[in-house]
Design a protein around this motif. Structure first.
Motif, PDB file in Angstrom:
ATOM      1  N   GLN A   1       0.844  -1.205   0.000  1.00 51.13           N
ATOM      2  CA  GLN A   1       0.000   0.000   0.000  1.00 51.13           C
ATOM      3  C   GLN A   1       0.875   1.249   0.000  1.00 51.13           C
ATOM      4  O   GLN A   1       1.939   1.259   0.628  1.00 51.13           O
ATOM      5  CB  GLN A   1      -0.911   0.029   1.228  1.00 51.13           C
TER       6      GLN A   1
ATOM      7  N   GLU B   1      -5.075   2.986   1.666  1.00 46.71           N
ATOM      8  CA  GLU B   1      -5.829   3.696   0.640  1.00 46.71           C
ATOM      9  C   GLU B   1      -5.852   5.186   0.979  1.00 46.71           C
ATOM     10  O   GLU B   1      -5.859   5.546   2.158  1.00 46.71           O
ATOM     11  CB  GLU B   1      -7.267   3.164   0.577  1.00 46.71           C
TER      12      GLU B   1
ATOM     13  N   TYR C   1      -7.041   8.706   1.976  1.00 46.91           N
ATOM     14  CA  TYR C   1      -8.172   9.114   2.816  1.00 46.91           C
ATOM     15  C   TYR C   1      -8.191  10.632   2.872  1.00 46.91           C
ATOM     16  O   TYR C   1      -7.147  11.260   3.032  1.00 46.91           O
ATOM     17  CB  TYR C   1      -8.032   8.540   4.232  1.00 46.91           C
TER      18      TYR C   1
END
Length: 126
Positions: free
Chosen positions: A43, A107, A109
Motif C-alpha cells: 500500500q 488507501e 483518505y
C-alpha cells in the motif's frame, strides 16, 4: 437623522467588539496529503500535514476518521481514533502558523477538520 446616527454608532461599536474577538475556528485548519513514494505491505504511504492558519492557538483538534483503515497505523500520540473522529497530537496545542504531521500506509483518505478549541485569550487581528 439622529436616530439613524445612533443606529450607525451602535452598529459600529458592535462591529468593533466582534472584530476584537477571535474569529478562528476549526475552519482555519488546512490539511494537505502527499504520497511519500514508499509502499508498505503493498500500500502507498502518505504524509498528512495539518496547518493552523489562524492567528490563535488551537487545541483539541479533531478530524474525520470514519472508514479510515490504514495498513500502517499512525502513532496514537499523533492521531488517536475516537469512533468517527480522531484527536490530533493528543489534544495538545497547535500554535498559530504551526503544523502537525503524521504518516500512514493504505488507501488514500480525505481528512477534514471537524472541531477544535481556540485559545479564549487570543485576540485575532484578521
Amino acid at each position: 437623522m439622529a436616530l439613524a446616527l445612533k443606529y450607525f454608532v451602535v452598529f459600529l461599536l458592535l462591529s468593533m467588539v466582534s472584530q476584537g474577538l477571535c474569529r478562528c475556528s476549526y475552519k482555519n485548519l488546512q490539511i494537505g496529503t502527499v504520497r511519500t513514494g514508499r509502499e508498505i505491505a503493498g500500500q502507498p504511504e502518505w504524509t498528512v500535514s495539518v496547518i493552523n492558519t489562524c492567528n490563535c492557538l488551537q487545541k483539541h483538534v479533531t478530524l474525520t476518521c470514519a472508514g479510515f483503515a490504514p495498513v500502517k497505523l499512525v502513532e496514537p500520540w499523533l492521531l488517536l481514533s475516537h469512533g468517527l473522529t480522531c484527536l490530533l497530537i493528543k489534544g495538545e496545542a497547535l500554535p498559530a502558523g504551526a503544523s502537525a504531521q503524521f504518516s500512514y500506509a493504505g488507501e488514500p483518505y480525505i481528512f477534514r477538520p471537524v472541531g477544535s478549541a481556540v485559545d479564549p485569550s487570543c485576540k485575532d487581528s484578521l
